[in-house]
Design a protein around this motif. Structure first.
Motif, PDB file in Angstrom:
ATOM      1  N   GLU A   7     -89.579   1.115  74.788  1.00  0.00           N
ATOM      2  CA  GLU A   7     -89.388   1.750  76.072  1.00  0.00           C
ATOM      3  C   GLU A   7     -90.661   2.878  76.045  1.00  0.00           C
ATOM      4  O   GLU A   7     -90.733   3.463  74.873  1.00  0.00           O
ATOM      5  CB  GLU A   7     -87.981   2.545  76.010  1.00  0.00           C
ATOM      6  N   SER A   8     -91.025   3.231  77.262  1.00  0.00           N
ATOM      7  CA  SER A   8     -92.226   4.194  77.398  1.00  0.00           C
ATOM      8  C   SER A   8     -92.059   4.736  78.731  1.00  0.00           C
ATOM      9  O   SER A   8     -91.603   4.023  79.699  1.00  0.00           O
ATOM     10  CB  SER A   8     -93.352   3.792  76.747  1.00  0.00           C
ATOM     11  N   ARG A   9     -92.810   5.766  78.898  1.00  0.00           N
ATOM     12  CA  ARG A   9     -93.056   6.536  80.307  1.00  0.00           C
ATOM     13  C   ARG A   9     -94.337   6.741  80.408  1.00  0.00           C
ATOM     14  O   ARG A   9     -95.156   7.456  79.892  1.00  0.00           O
ATOM     15  CB  ARG A   9     -92.344   7.791  80.294  1.00  0.00           C
ATOM     16  N   SER A  10     -95.135   5.899  81.238  1.00  0.00           N
ATOM     17  CA  SER A  10     -96.241   6.066  81.395  1.00  0.00           C
ATOM     18  C   SER A  10     -96.909   5.233  82.700  1.00  0.00           C
ATOM     19  O   SER A  10     -96.213   4.247  83.136  1.00  0.00           O
ATOM     20  CB  SER A  10     -97.188   5.135  80.365  1.00  0.00           C
ATOM     21  N   ALA A  40     -89.475  -2.125  84.962  1.00  0.00           N
ATOM     22  CA  ALA A  40     -89.912  -0.727  85.593  1.00  0.00           C
ATOM     23  C   ALA A  40     -88.893   0.035  86.804  1.00  0.00           C
ATOM     24  O   ALA A  40     -88.525  -0.631  87.559  1.00  0.00           O
ATOM     25  CB  ALA A  40     -91.367  -0.921  86.247  1.00  0.00           C
ATOM     26  N   ARG A  41     -88.913   1.367  86.119  1.00  0.00           N
ATOM     27  CA  ARG A  41     -87.965   2.087  86.969  1.00  0.00           C
ATOM     28  C   ARG A  41     -88.753   3.414  87.560  1.00  0.00           C
ATOM     29  O   ARG A  41     -89.575   4.004  86.709  1.00  0.00           O
ATOM     30  CB  ARG A  41     -86.801   2.770  86.212  1.00  0.00           C
ATOM     31  N   ASN A  42     -88.994   3.477  88.969  1.00  0.00           N
ATOM     32  CA  ASN A  42     -89.829   4.604  89.636  1.00  0.00           C
ATOM     33  C   ASN A  42     -88.808   5.065  90.409  1.00  0.00           C
ATOM     34  O   ASN A  42     -88.431   4.624  91.455  1.00  0.00           O
ATOM     35  CB  ASN A  42     -91.258   4.004  90.051  1.00  0.00           C
ATOM     36  N   ASP A  68     -95.410   8.242  86.294  1.00  0.00           N
ATOM     37  CA  ASP A  68     -94.062   8.651  86.265  1.00  0.00           C
ATOM     38  C   ASP A  68     -93.050   7.525  86.359  1.00  0.00           C
ATOM     39  O   ASP A  68     -91.847   7.515  86.946  1.00  0.00           O
ATOM     40  CB  ASP A  68     -93.443   9.813  87.188  1.00  0.00           C
ATOM     41  N   THR A  69     -93.627   6.376  85.724  1.00  0.00           N
ATOM     42  CA  THR A  69     -92.663   5.110  85.662  1.00  0.00           C
ATOM     43  C   THR A  69     -91.992   5.075  84.419  1.00  0.00           C
ATOM     44  O   THR A  69     -92.900   4.963  83.337  1.00  0.00           O
ATOM     45  CB  THR A  69     -93.453   3.992  86.089  1.00  0.00           C
ATOM     46  N   LEU A  70     -90.682   4.586  84.326  1.00  0.00           N
ATOM     47  CA  LEU A  70     -90.147   4.369  82.884  1.00  0.00           C
ATOM     48  C   LEU A  70     -90.024   2.720  82.748  1.00  0.00           C
ATOM     49  O   LEU A  70     -89.394   2.162  83.511  1.00  0.00           O
ATOM     50  CB  LEU A  70     -88.816   4.931  83.067  1.00  0.00           C
ATOM     51  N   TRP A  71     -90.796   2.305  81.564  1.00  0.00           N
ATOM     52  CA  TRP A  71     -90.733   0.962  81.172  1.00  0.00           C
ATOM     53  C   TRP A  71     -89.831   0.629  79.967  1.00  0.00           C
ATOM     54  O   TRP A  71     -89.875   1.412  79.097  1.00  0.00           O
ATOM     55  CB  TRP A  71     -92.078   0.591  80.857  1.00  0.00           C
ATOM     56  N   THR A  72     -89.232  -0.473  80.061  1.00  0.00           N
ATOM     57  CA  THR A  72     -88.746  -1.434  79.322  1.00  0.00           C
ATOM     58  C   THR A  72     -89.050  -2.750  79.066  1.00  0.00           C
ATOM     59  O   THR A  72     -89.286  -3.358  79.984  1.00  0.00           O
ATOM     60  CB  THR A  72     -86.991  -1.208  79.601  1.00  0.00           C
TER      61      THR A  72
END
Length: 314
Positions: A257-260, A276-278, A242-246
């Protein structure tokens, strides 16, 4: 004064004779049915009921051998219809072909993949029984592939090519999304080839010359690599879900951008920033991509927290 104005002053018997003569001149000539078109040859069509055998053959070069396969033949009337289109009267595929055509004038198109040539022909009403048409395509072949860096093989499922014809100050799209190892049939000339690897920014460019009667094989070098991102509590630890990546480019533009837990992507060589946003915390790390070298970029909770003014994200 018109002809019909004269009728008023002529004797009735002479008027009737002239009218009969006009009616006879409007009737079909002997041997011609009322349904035939007396102006068919003037219109570039054909004379009904009269057909001749026309033999077609093509070569890649003037001195080359007659082609035995891969050709598409199309024969069109020489004069457009009411919609401005040339009517297709015959077609065939393969190599050399013989087609029965009524007497008249036609446009013949021979296509070999993306290479083609067109000629206007005339099928006479009299003379030899057979009409021969020989065309020269001035065409060759092009086969493309790519490597990652100097030696690594590019994944063919991620590799695509786009081909433009070089016409001096401008270029014209020929075909796109071509798979590697595909034999492209092209007319002789200079082409600009772009190789795309993945769906982000990995590209390679080349100017290639296609020669008539030859197959040109070219391998482009992709300056790119596969990059995998992870966010973990410790080195080599389990990637946090559940980490949002840019991913940002060197100029700060957003590339993807992805969530993986561990996204993977292909990037051209250069400098990048992974963000990364967690939950409510943001992490950041700069990394470098080298050609052909798969890279794993690991962000750690204790080391790579982003330096934000309020240390939080709304």
């Amino acid at each position: 004064m018109s002809l019909f104005a004269h009728y008023r002053t002529l004797p009735l018997r002479l008027t009737a004779a002239l009218f009969s003569l006009l009616m006879l001149s409007a009737l079909p000539a002997a041997g011609q049915s009322a349904g035939e078109d007396p102006f068919s040859l003037m219109r570039g069509t054909q004379e009904p009921g009269v057909k001749r055998t026309v033999s077609f053959e093509a070569r890649l070069t003037k001195d080359g051998a007659v082609m035995r396969e891969g050709l598409t033949w199309r024969v069109f009337k020489s004069v457009p219809d009411s919609n401005g289109r040339l009517e297709l009267v015959a077609s065939a595929e393969g190599g050399s072909k013989s087609i029965e055509l009524p007497a008249g004038e036609y446009f013949v198109n021979c296509a070999f993949g993306r290479a083609s040539t067109t000629r206007k022909i005339s099928v006479p009403r009299t003379g030899e029984d057979k009409v021969d048409v020989s065309l020269v395509l001035e065409a060759g072949g092009l086969v493309l592939n790519a490597t990652l860096g100097d030696h690594s093989r590019a994944d063919p499922d991620l590799l695509r090519f786009t081909i433009y014809e070089d016409r001096g100050e401008k270029r014209e799209l020929v075909i796109e999304n071509v798979k590697p190892e595909t034999i492209l049939r092209l007319r002789a000339g200079t082409y600009e080839v772009i190789s795309y690897y993945g769906d982000l920014n990995a590209e390679a460019h080349a100017r290639l010359k296609v020669r008539a009667g030859e197959i040109t094989e070219a391998t482009l070098k992709q300056h790119a690599a596969t990059v995998t991102l992870t966010l973990a509590a410790e080195k080599g630890g389990e990637a946090l879900a559940d980490t949002l990546w840019t991913v940002l480019g060197a100029s700060g533009d957003v590339l993807t951008e992805s969530r993986s837990a561990f996204p993977s992507m292909i990037l051209a060589e250069g400098e990048y920033t992974a963000i990364a946003r967690n939950k409510d915390t943001v992490y950041e790390k700069n990394f470098t991509v080298a050609p052909g070298q798969s890279t794993q970029v690991e962000l750690l909770l204790d080391e790579d927290k982003a330096d934000l003014p309020d240390e939080s994200v709304d």
